[in-house]
Design an enzyme around this catalytic site. Sequence first.
Site, short mmCIF file in Angstrom:
data_model
loop_
_atom_site.label_atom_id
_atom_site.label_comp_id
_atom_site.label_asym_id
_atom_site.label_seq_id
_atom_site.Cartn_x
_atom_site.Cartn_y
_atom_site.Cartn_z
N LYS A 420 20.12 -47.22 17.58
CA LYS A 420 19.43 -48.07 18.55
C LYS A 420 18.25 -48.76 17.88
O LYS A 420 17.82 -48.34 16.79
CB LYS A 420 18.97 -47.21 19.72
CG LYS A 420 18.04 -46.07 19.30
CD LYS A 420 17.88 -45.05 20.41
CE LYS A 420 16.84 -44.00 20.04
NZ LYS A 420 16.73 -42.94 21.04
N ARG A 514 13.84 -37.94 32.64
CA ARG A 514 13.90 -39.36 32.28
C ARG A 514 15.22 -39.93 32.82
O ARG A 514 15.22 -40.63 33.80
CB ARG A 514 13.79 -39.51 30.75
CG ARG A 514 13.73 -40.94 30.29
CD ARG A 514 13.48 -41.06 28.79
NE ARG A 514 14.60 -40.60 27.98
CZ ARG A 514 14.66 -40.71 26.65
NH1 ARG A 514 13.65 -41.26 25.98
NH2 ARG A 514 15.70 -40.28 25.99
N TYR A 647 -9.84 -63.56 8.92
CA TYR A 647 -10.30 -63.90 10.27
C TYR A 647 -11.57 -63.16 10.65
O TYR A 647 -11.73 -61.99 10.32
CB TYR A 647 -9.22 -63.54 11.29
CG TYR A 647 -8.07 -64.50 11.34
CD1 TYR A 647 -8.28 -65.85 11.67
CD2 TYR A 647 -6.77 -64.08 11.10
CE1 TYR A 647 -7.21 -66.72 11.73
CE2 TYR A 647 -5.71 -64.94 11.17
CZ TYR A 647 -5.93 -66.28 11.48
OH TYR A 647 -4.89 -67.15 11.54
N MET A 696 -0.77 -62.43 11.09
CA MET A 696 0.60 -62.35 11.56
C MET A 696 1.61 -62.34 10.41
O MET A 696 2.55 -61.57 10.40
CB MET A 696 0.91 -63.52 12.51
CG MET A 696 2.29 -63.43 13.14
SD MET A 696 2.68 -64.84 14.16
CE MET A 696 1.56 -64.61 15.52
C1 LIG Z 1 16.67 -41.83 20.45
C2 LIG Z 1 17.48 -40.74 20.93
C3 LIG Z 1 18.02 -39.81 20.03
C4 LIG Z 1 17.68 -39.78 18.57
O1 LIG Z 1 16.42 -39.22 18.43
P1 LIG Z 1 15.75 -38.82 17.04
O2 LIG Z 1 14.62 -37.99 17.41
O3 LIG Z 1 15.34 -40.09 16.38
O4 LIG Z 1 16.78 -38.08 16.25
C5 LIG Z 1 18.87 -38.85 20.53
N1 LIG Z 1 19.15 -38.79 21.85
C6 LIG Z 1 18.63 -39.64 22.74
C7 LIG Z 1 18.98 -39.50 24.16
C8 LIG Z 1 17.76 -40.62 22.31
O5 LIG Z 1 17.22 -41.46 23.20
#
Ligand SMILES: *Cc1c(COP(=O)(O)O)cnc(C)c1O
Length: 755
Positions: A420, A514, A647, A696
Amino acid sequence: MKQEQSYGGLDRFRILAAVLVIAIHTSPLGSYSADADFFLTRILARVAVPFFFMVTGQFVLCPQFFSSGSKAGSVRRPFGQCAGGGEPRAIWNYLGKLAFIYGISIALYLPLGIYAGHYRGLTLAKALQMLIFEGTFYHLWYFPACMLGVLLVTFLGRFLGLKGTLFVSGALYVTGLLGDSYYGAVQRIPAMTSVYDLIFQISPHTRNGLFFAPLFLSLGSVLGGKSRKAQNGLGESGKRTGQDAGGKGILWLLSCFFLSVVLMAEEGFLLRGLGFPRHDSMYVFLVPVMIFLYEILLSGKSRPMRHLRTVSTWVYILHPAVIVVVRRAAGIMHKTGLLVDNSLIHYAAVTVLSITAAILISRFEDLIKGGRTPGTGGSESKDGKRARAWIELDRKALSGNVEALRAMLPASCALMPAVKADAYGHGAVLIARELNRLGVEAFCVASAGEGEALRRKGVRGEILVLGYTDPSQFDLLHRCRLTQTIVDYPYAEKLNGYGKKLHVHIGVDTGMHRLGIGYEQRERIGKIFEMKNLEVDGLFTHLCTSDGEALKEQSFTDLQAKRFYAVADDLERSGYSCPKLHLQSSYGILNYPHLAEDYARAGIALYGVLSTREDTGRWKEILRPVLSLKARVACVRRLNCGETAGYGMAFTAQRDMEIATITVGYGDGLPRCLSAGRGFVLINGRKAPVVGRICMDQTIVDVSKIPDVKSGDVAVVIGKSGDEEITAGDLAEWAGTISNEILSRMGARLERVMV
Ligand SMILES: *Cc1c(COP(=O)(O)O)cnc(C)c1O
């Protein structure tokens, strides 16, 4: 951070087992005492092969295959169902691997076998008998036995469940026993003799894949599963029994083991006295000996040593060839009297040579594997093409991390890397494709869009969307064969209402609050299985304090696991075909290895760092950072004492100095809060502190102490330069966040290359 593992004991014993097999074939004590040698090679060393079967049983068949009783917390699945969840991919992979090794060994020993006249008068039937039961050379029978045994136990497990499988395997073992060291008893009964004559026509020995392997394969699977369950803290006492020698006292186990060995010795000598044995691989007391030995090995906590697995296999394969070599060499050197006639020296020579050869071969294997990945190594010339700021991905580090994480997990638990947020800033397509090449067949992403992007670039395997997908994008799920997480019950109804078949994993909320359906709502979870448009492939939960070392955090993780297993168990009891289970993310794998199920959702660890600088440092021998962030020196200039830079005139030179402007800024993910000396970059292996405010697209750094900095030089923001290294963990600490955030914010305009 805890690093205990219970597989280390097994890995270490592999070498001992291989050395015992060498003893069987060389009779080390032969020159000293026939009885002692009989005890060592015909009794004690008989633990070696069953041990290898048991390890196979634990890791290949089904480690989660707990007791068949319906104790709370047990998760029951038939053999073979767990490894690939319905499609026993792990089993087929393993069989393929074994067939490959068997093939190589056959080829290796073919010349020797021909020379020894082993294949004279070979008929087709004889050849098949050799291939399936006896092995084409005398010790190679183990490989077909293992394959046949695995197939048989998988098949039995499908239809008979655990108890039935154990019963049939036990009955087969007794049948084998009577054709082995108890053959004298058979000979007294003519009817039995003719039955066994028939058996021997098919297979000359009963220590084969049919009679010998199944019992130890299933025992390995059961004991392995039990040990995991104990470590899951779901043992009868409900507390974390895994912490103290697997729950049972180690002294108790050792006493039982020694008692069983004594009884097995009695049995062996008695049978020999009676003249019963036709062969001497199988004893009644070998079964308890193996059970206690295995429990002892599982109870210790030590790091897994994956390379010992390869080394022991090669020792097993090679030692007969080494025996031949030692004898030949001794003959040529006229040292037969010493090297061959003295059984102990002969044994030592064969053992040392076999292990050395095995280590060399496994090194060579590593080399070949490493060599297959093209384009490794730093590349000054390639840097030339990278104009401004870019990310370099270290292919070897990635494969090393995959290997390291796999080594911490049982074979039946597959990696399901989290790619992700553009693979934590690394570049999701590059990473996922490379992982595909490394045999990874499952991924998690945050959104359907991320999944679609991977599919467009041909990424294979299951892609699980961990987050919410809006109904307007349900067609994307369908079209791109994505698997959607059920975030709560009404959402499941919506997904079902879409009308086309969708694959889902049910998220279970075990305390993070969550996403997921509350663990108490077991009936509702069951109902999802009944929804006609939903294919439930998985059930998972997310641990929210698995990185914590405080007792409170550990017990909360235990509680989450317990709640999760209760749901899984309940579903199983209600007759829902149990889908793939997964609980661990990176810290779950490292801190709670016993919670390994079908998948491990490794994220940050796969990229070779951990959330904090401290943890990253602690695991740096095992996990190597994949990502480097580099930029160019645009120009170097002088700043006189009293002049300001950047800056807001935020920086004033206290002395005459040299500053360099580099081509990276907060627009690329370098946190602006590292301004004014909080952060530094590396140029020519030296530290260059940030001067003034990060812009930036650019950053000014102090290069007064670095000689010869010039336009076009490489500035390392994350990564190594000379002896210095900056990790994402360092940046995170300076910025007061975690490396996950630093990495996932890497800018979209950065060029990403795998080197
Ligand atoms: C992001 C995520 C992971 C991976 O987590 P890490 O700590 O980076 O290994 C696993 N399960 C869920 C549900 C996540 O959101």
